[in-house]
Design a protein around this motif. Sequence first.
Motif, PDB file in Angstrom:
ATOM      1  N   GLN A  35       1.875  -3.465 -12.769  1.00  0.00           N
ATOM      2  CA  GLN A  35       2.893  -3.581 -11.790  1.00  0.00           C
ATOM      3  C   GLN A  35       3.005  -3.211 -10.158  1.00  0.00           C
ATOM      4  N   GLY A  36       2.476  -2.566 -10.302  1.00  0.00           N
ATOM      5  CA  GLY A  36       1.871  -1.918  -8.383  1.00  0.00           C
ATOM      6  C   GLY A  36       0.898  -2.792  -8.241  1.00  0.00           C
ATOM      7  N   VAL A  37      -0.021  -3.575  -8.286  1.00  0.00           N
ATOM      8  CA  VAL A  37      -0.677  -4.302  -8.296  1.00  0.00           C
ATOM      9  C   VAL A  37      -0.565  -5.435  -7.269  1.00  0.00           C
ATOM     10  N   ALA A  38       0.301  -6.419  -8.495  1.00  0.00           N
ATOM     11  CA  ALA A  38       0.794  -7.526  -8.742  1.00  0.00           C
ATOM     12  C   ALA A  38       1.614  -7.344  -7.448  1.00  0.00           C
ATOM     13  N   GLU A  39       2.870  -7.072  -7.235  1.00  0.00           N
ATOM     14  CA  GLU A  39       3.575  -5.991  -6.167  1.00  0.00           C
ATOM     15  C   GLU A  39       3.178  -5.841  -4.672  1.00  0.00           C
ATOM     16  N   GLY A  40       1.804  -5.402  -4.591  1.00  0.00           N
ATOM     17  CA  GLY A  40       0.627  -5.418  -3.654  1.00  0.00           C
ATOM     18  C   GLY A  40       0.587  -6.505  -3.194  1.00  0.00           C
ATOM     19  N   LEU A  41      -0.464  -7.164  -4.039  1.00  0.00           N
ATOM     20  CA  LEU A  41      -1.102  -8.547  -4.268  1.00  0.00           C
ATOM     21  C   LEU A  41       0.340  -9.953  -3.572  1.00  0.00           C
ATOM     22  N   THR A  42       1.575  -9.674  -3.945  1.00  0.00           N
ATOM     23  CA  THR A  42       2.384 -10.132  -3.212  1.00  0.00           C
ATOM     24  C   THR A  42       3.214 -10.219  -1.609  1.00  0.00           C
ATOM     25  N   VAL A  43       2.881  -8.583  -1.468  1.00  0.00           N
ATOM     26  CA  VAL A  43       2.801  -8.585  -0.393  1.00  0.00           C
ATOM     27  C   VAL A  43       1.903  -9.711   0.960  1.00  0.00           C
TER      28      VAL A  43
ATOM     29  N   THR B  35       9.764 -10.569   1.735  1.00  0.00           N
ATOM     30  CA  THR B  35       9.327 -10.271   0.493  1.00  0.00           C
ATOM     31  C   THR B  35      10.476  -9.651   0.138  1.00  0.00           C
ATOM     32  N   SER B  36      11.831  -8.957   0.321  1.00  0.00           N
ATOM     33  CA  SER B  36      12.657  -8.331   0.272  1.00  0.00           C
ATOM     34  C   SER B  36      13.531  -9.463  -0.805  1.00  0.00           C
ATOM     35  N   THR B  37      13.423 -10.508  -0.549  1.00  0.00           N
ATOM     36  CA  THR B  37      14.415 -11.614  -1.300  1.00  0.00           C
ATOM     37  C   THR B  37      13.465 -12.401  -1.649  1.00  0.00           C
ATOM     38  N   ALA B  38      12.408 -12.719  -1.514  1.00  0.00           N
ATOM     39  CA  ALA B  38      11.674 -13.162  -3.030  1.00  0.00           C
ATOM     40  C   ALA B  38      11.319 -12.284  -4.306  1.00  0.00           C
TER      41      ALA B  38
ATOM     42  N   LEU C  35      -3.391  -2.385  -2.000  1.00  0.00           N
ATOM     43  CA  LEU C  35      -2.312  -2.492  -3.125  1.00  0.00           C
ATOM     44  C   LEU C  35      -1.262  -1.319  -3.852  1.00  0.00           C
ATOM     45  N   ARG C  36      -1.974  -0.630  -3.678  1.00  0.00           N
ATOM     46  CA  ARG C  36      -0.935   0.174  -4.067  1.00  0.00           C
ATOM     47  C   ARG C  36       0.185   1.041  -3.921  1.00  0.00           C
ATOM     48  N   ALA C  37      -0.304   1.476  -1.966  1.00  0.00           N
ATOM     49  CA  ALA C  37       0.397   1.513  -0.925  1.00  0.00           C
ATOM     50  C   ALA C  37       1.645   0.594  -0.706  1.00  0.00           C
ATOM     51  N   ARG C  38       0.810  -0.134  -1.109  1.00  0.00           N
ATOM     52  CA  ARG C  38       1.728  -1.355  -0.490  1.00  0.00           C
ATOM     53  C   ARG C  38       3.002  -1.855  -1.485  1.00  0.00           C
ATOM     54  N   SER C  39       2.450  -1.591  -2.773  1.00  0.00           N
ATOM     55  CA  SER C  39       3.607  -1.158  -3.932  1.00  0.00           C
ATOM     56  C   SER C  39       4.101  -0.119  -3.109  1.00  0.00           C
ATOM     57  N   MET C  40       3.906   1.243  -3.002  1.00  0.00           N
ATOM     58  CA  MET C  40       5.009   1.823  -3.083  1.00  0.00           C
ATOM     59  C   MET C  40       6.020   2.131  -1.940  1.00  0.00           C
ATOM     60  N   LEU C  41       5.181   0.820  -0.691  1.00  0.00           N
ATOM     61  CA  LEU C  41       6.023   1.432   0.633  1.00  0.00           C
ATOM     62  C   LEU C  41       7.786   0.121   0.009  1.00  0.00           C
ATOM     63  N   ARG C  42       7.503  -0.253  -1.028  1.00  0.00           N
ATOM     64  CA  ARG C  42       8.910  -1.278  -1.320  1.00  0.00           C
ATOM     65  C   ARG C  42       9.510   0.447  -2.068  1.00  0.00           C
ATOM     66  N   HIS C  43       9.676   0.835  -2.574  1.00  0.00           N
ATOM     67  CA  HIS C  43      10.330   1.863  -2.730  1.00  0.00           C
ATOM     68  C   HIS C  43      10.593   3.003  -2.251  1.00  0.00           C
ATOM     69  N   PRO C  44      10.238   3.098  -0.903  1.00  0.00           N
ATOM     70  CA  PRO C  44      11.151   4.394  -0.449  1.00  0.00           C
ATOM     71  C   PRO C  44      11.838   5.665  -0.758  1.00  0.00           C
ATOM     72  N   ASP C  45      12.095   5.476  -2.100  1.00  0.00           N
ATOM     73  CA  ASP C  45      13.069   6.449  -2.618  1.00  0.00           C
ATOM     74  C   ASP C  45      12.407   6.661  -3.369  1.00  0.00           C
ATOM     75  N   LEU C  46      11.416   6.031  -4.451  1.00  0.00           N
ATOM     76  CA  LEU C  46      10.256   6.899  -5.506  1.00  0.00           C
ATOM     77  C   LEU C  46       9.541   7.088  -4.913  1.00  0.00           C
TER      78      LEU C  46
END
Length: 569
Positions: A87-95, A112-115, A218-229
């Motif tokens: 899931q993290g790879v997929a999110e980072g790849l999308t960004v 990407t937020s809207t997507a 890619l994992r870092a990109r995914s984490m940036l989407r979830h600053p609360d986590l």
Amino acid sequence: TDPLGIDIMPEEKGPAAPPKPPILDRITERVARIRIPVKPLLIGLGVVVAVGLAYIIIDNVRNAVAPPLYSILVLPPAVSAGDISLQGVAEGLTVDLTQDLCSMSDLRVVGTSTAFALDASTMGNLQRCRAVTANFFLRWSLGKQGESLLLQADLFDTASAKPLWTSRQVSTIRELPRLKTDIAHALVVAMKVKVSDEEQQILREAPTSNEYAYSAYLRARSMLRHPDLYPVTEVIRLLDQAVVTDSSFARAQSALGWAHVLAYEGGDRVQAHLSEARARVQRALSLVLRDPEAYRAWGAVEFAQGQYDKAVERYEQAVAIAPSDVESQCRLAGAYLVKNEPEAAMKAANRAVVDDPWVARSYTTLAQVQHFVAIAHGGSREEYRAALKSYEQAMKYAADRSEYGSTHIADLLVVAQQPDRALSLMVDRLARARQSYRDLYILGRVEQSAGKPKAEWQDAFLRALELLKAEIGSHPDNAAAYSQKALVNSRLGEFRDAVAANQQALKLAPTDPTILYNTARMYSIQNDKQQAKDFLNKAIERSYSLPDILDIDLSNLQTEPDFVKIVTR
């Protein structure tokens, strides 16, 4: 006689002609003789109106499905529900893929937020595209096949049920950067988007050939989407790994610079973050000149250091490279306001809303620009209502609607003469956050501004005061609590206690921007305008904060003729 001496009989004149009627009467008579074919005229007029309406309807439908500008919605890949790492790879790849496409100037890319928000909705793909006026969408999936990744992708035109382009690929992590770049190139070709030579270069070169660097990125990109986590320090750690593993990975360098900016803005206000961000940006641009995130991070560094002209220039460079970079558009709008260029700010904010319409951030930026303009124009009621409408739109997408309403909307509802709605928002908020002295303070000032009985608004302030005293008793070094107490004391008319509490806050945190803004607010409530202006200037010099400048506690200053001059640079 004539010159020859011949007699000439005098010319005989007949009776004088009757005088002509006035020109107005003649025109009236001629018009009266004209016979207008009313029935054919009405029929012709009806045909013209019908054709015009048909054109408008057809054009609207066409634009809803396939707008004139090339526009794509990149939905995140579907993955197995329980596979967190994938899931993290997929999110980072999308960004990362979205960044490639954003750099095509003739292509509008939905944010990407809207997507991600649309992907979680129950709407069909065509409805999603219509909701954001996209004429193409990418539907793809990511799965595992042994030790490799199975990637399936389909590009659809909203006017056709069949995909324009299809790809089925088995790839290792090592090959994934090249595969992602190939997909971006194939999408641009399939959509027939015209690209420049510089843009073509982006579509040719893989960002890195190092699988460990790309995986960390890619994992870092995914984490940036979830600053609360995930704390930003963890993002910085991962990106550090990426650039140590591959120092020529330009996109990881710029992402690391951006992460340092976020760490600084998040409260860790040490200059080392800004210095590191600048160094990473310069390294990224030495590797790849067309990197919008590098220019955006560079602009944020300049902005934090009070170099507003340079910040505007960097943000404009980011937007020139990637017009659909919503974060750059939002920050450019704020920078234009600092320079007192409201029309340019409005244009940038509106572009952000168009490209990322299902996210609170873009609407909040637009609302703040409209709010600022309303104040600058002397409190126009229509402009306040426009700002309120944008804030309300943002609240629909806020993670915590009650908190958003109390923070941005409640006071503005009072200004827009809708006090009952404001009170309803605050009652709902306090039902969820009973021990919040901040929300009790907002309730009190809403009731006070709305003209409620003194006993009602004083009760809210007194309850907030009791909670603040308890907080200070258990945490005597809490500067923010002392600062908030000063505001409550001021609203209660206890100016001496307010100044004492504020002095303690300044003693504990003399350079904290929030404390400085609150000090300006306190003096504004007390109608000590000169002190309020002085501390507002000090706060702005430390950190420009548009929400604080728009706060209703500064209303005594906001009506001053020189207010805009004070808050612009």
